[in-house]
Design a protein around this motif. Structure first.
Motif, PDB file in Angstrom:
ATOM      1  N   GLU A  77       0.849  -1.202   0.000  1.00  0.00           N
ATOM      2  CA  GLU A  77       0.000   0.000   0.000  1.00  0.00           C
ATOM      3  C   GLU A  77       0.877   1.242   0.000  1.00  0.00           C
ATOM      4  O   GLU A  77       1.982   1.240   0.546  1.00  0.00           O
ATOM      5  N   ILE A  78       0.388   2.309  -0.616  1.00  0.00           N
ATOM      6  CA  ILE A  78       1.205   3.522  -0.732  1.00  0.00           C
ATOM      7  C   ILE A  78       0.995   4.483   0.433  1.00  0.00           C
ATOM      8  O   ILE A  78       1.710   5.474   0.572  1.00  0.00           O
ATOM      9  N   LYS A  79      -0.004   4.190   1.256  1.00  0.00           N
ATOM     10  CA  LYS A  79      -0.283   4.988   2.438  1.00  0.00           C
ATOM     11  C   LYS A  79      -1.002   4.079   3.427  1.00  0.00           C
ATOM     12  O   LYS A  79      -1.822   3.256   3.021  1.00  0.00           O
ATOM     13  N   PRO A  80      -0.722   4.197   4.719  1.00  0.00           N
ATOM     14  CA  PRO A  80      -1.325   3.288   5.693  1.00  0.00           C
ATOM     15  C   PRO A  80      -2.849   3.221   5.590  1.00  0.00           C
ATOM     16  O   PRO A  80      -3.531   4.235   5.551  1.00  0.00           O
ATOM     17  N   GLY A  81      -3.378   2.014   5.496  1.00  0.00           N
ATOM     18  CA  GLY A  81      -4.818   1.799   5.491  1.00  0.00           C
ATOM     19  C   GLY A  81      -5.452   1.732   4.121  1.00  0.00           C
ATOM     20  O   GLY A  81      -6.604   1.302   3.981  1.00  0.00           O
ATOM     21  N   LEU A  82      -4.721   2.128   3.070  1.00  0.00           N
ATOM     22  CA  LEU A  82      -5.338   2.187   1.740  1.00  0.00           C
ATOM     23  C   LEU A  82      -5.623   0.805   1.156  1.00  0.00           C
ATOM     24  O   LEU A  82      -6.509   0.659   0.315  1.00  0.00           O
ATOM     25  N   TYR A  83      -4.886  -0.204   1.590  1.00  0.00           N
ATOM     26  CA  TYR A  83      -5.162  -1.533   1.041  1.00  0.00           C
ATOM     27  C   TYR A  83      -6.560  -2.003   1.430  1.00  0.00           C
ATOM     28  O   TYR A  83      -7.171  -2.811   0.726  1.00  0.00           O
ATOM     29  N   LYS A  84      -7.090  -1.485   2.535  1.00  0.00           N
ATOM     30  CA  LYS A  84      -8.461  -1.831   2.938  1.00  0.00           C
ATOM     31  C   LYS A  84      -9.465  -1.303   1.916  1.00  0.00           C
ATOM     32  O   LYS A  84     -10.447  -1.969   1.576  1.00  0.00           O
ATOM     33  N   ILE A  85      -9.229  -0.079   1.441  1.00  0.00           N
ATOM     34  CA  ILE A  85     -10.081   0.507   0.403  1.00  0.00           C
ATOM     35  C   ILE A  85     -10.012  -0.345  -0.863  1.00  0.00           C
ATOM     36  O   ILE A  85     -11.020  -0.620  -1.522  1.00  0.00           O
ATOM     37  N   SER A  86      -8.806  -0.758  -1.213  1.00  0.00           N
ATOM     38  CA  SER A  86      -8.578  -1.516  -2.436  1.00  0.00           C
ATOM     39  C   SER A  86      -9.439  -2.767  -2.503  1.00  0.00           C
ATOM     40  O   SER A  86      -9.937  -3.145  -3.569  1.00  0.00           O
ATOM     41  N   LYS A  87      -9.653  -3.413  -1.369  1.00  0.00           N
ATOM     42  CA  LYS A  87     -10.416  -4.663  -1.326  1.00  0.00           C
ATOM     43  C   LYS A  87     -11.881  -4.471  -1.705  1.00  0.00           C
ATOM     44  O   LYS A  87     -12.572  -5.430  -2.068  1.00  0.00           O
ATOM     45  N   PHE A  88     -12.382  -3.250  -1.611  1.00  0.00           N
ATOM     46  CA  PHE A  88     -13.791  -2.995  -1.914  1.00  0.00           C
ATOM     47  C   PHE A  88     -14.024  -2.575  -3.358  1.00  0.00           C
ATOM     48  O   PHE A  88     -15.158  -2.310  -3.754  1.00  0.00           O
ATOM     49  N   LEU A  89     -12.972  -2.504  -4.150  1.00  0.00           N
ATOM     50  CA  LEU A  89     -13.106  -2.164  -5.568  1.00  0.00           C
ATOM     51  C   LEU A  89     -13.446  -3.429  -6.342  1.00  0.00           C
ATOM     52  O   LEU A  89     -12.572  -4.226  -6.705  1.00  0.00           O
ATOM     53  N   ARG A  90     -14.714  -3.625  -6.593  1.00  0.00           N
ATOM     54  CA  ARG A  90     -15.172  -4.790  -7.351  1.00  0.00           C
ATOM     55  C   ARG A  90     -16.496  -4.456  -8.012  1.00  0.00           C
ATOM     56  O   ARG A  90     -17.254  -3.617  -7.521  1.00  0.00           O
TER      57      ARG A  90
END
Length: 228
Positions: A85-98
């Motif tokens: 992730e490029i900033k803390p916590g952003l990978y959580k957002i990424s998981k909802f892109l579907r």
């Protein structure tokens, strides 16, 4: 000085040169937006209408930036795991892109973003294949809303019509569409002629991430659901 995660190279393989450049531009634009705006939202949409969405985006142009496109490319830009992730916590957002989803980067207050998305709703004509939201049946008799020039076109759509002293009339009852069933091309055209709008272009907030908070909006949608 430690190297910024934002500067980490990204591999976008199996793509032609122009496509690769375009995807890299999207990745870089998203990473720029991460630095520029206070919060990022994932939103989903129903019955997308490009012109309507462009108008909505223009309203927020001074304070926000939107991204639509490949979910995988947007996930790569944000980082798909805690390690990239490029900033803390952003990978959580990424998981909802579907599915039908996009990103909204903004500096607007949370309450204002929620209000704008929740209030936004535009009605439009349904397209072929969409499910009818109601049954539309035309009764036998004159169709005063159509001019006599329309009679050949209506017949081509399967309507049992004829001209009677210059007036278009149905020679028998005719069901244009039935609730819950997919619209045929002919039904979609007739509904447009009748001025009946069955499609609702709607935006839904899915989740939000800021420097100090991560929040899920869609009822029943949790991070564990996404991971499963």
């Amino acid at each position: 000085m430690p190297k910024s995660k934002r500067d980490r190279p990204v591999t976008l393989s199996k793509t032609k040169k122009k496509g690769k450049v375009r995807k890299e531009n999207v990745v870089n634009s998203i990473r720029d937006a991460v630095e520029k705006y206070d919060s990022v939202y994932v939103f989903s949409f129903e019955n997308m209408r490009n012109l309507k969405f462009k108008e909505f985006r223009e309203q927020l142009k001074s304070s926000s930036r939107f991204f639509l496109g490949s979910n995988k490319v947007m996930q790569v830009a944000l980082g798909r795991s805690e390690s990239d992730e490029i900033k803390p916590g952003l990978y959580k957002i990424s998981k909802f892109l579907r599915g039908n989803s996009g990103l909204c980067f903004t500096s607007l207050p949370k309450e204002e973003v929620e209000r704008l998305f929740n209030e936004y709703e535009e009605y439009d004509y349904s397209r072929t294949g969409n499910s009818a939201t109601e049954t539309v049946e035309l009764k036998e008799g004159p169709l005063d809303q159509f001019t006599h020039e329309m009679e050949p076109f209506l017949r081509k759509q399967g309507m049992p019509v004829r001209l009677n002293k210059g007036v278009v009339e149905l020679v028998s009852d005719y069901v244009v569409c039935e609730e819950g069933k997919p619209l045929s091309p002919e039904a979609a055209r007739i509904l447009r002629l009748l001025g009946i709008r069955m499609a609702t272009f709607k935006l839904h907030l899915v989740c939000r991430s800021s420097s100090d908070e991560f929040e899920v909006y869609r009822e029943g949608e949790t991070e564990s659901d996404v991971e499963s």
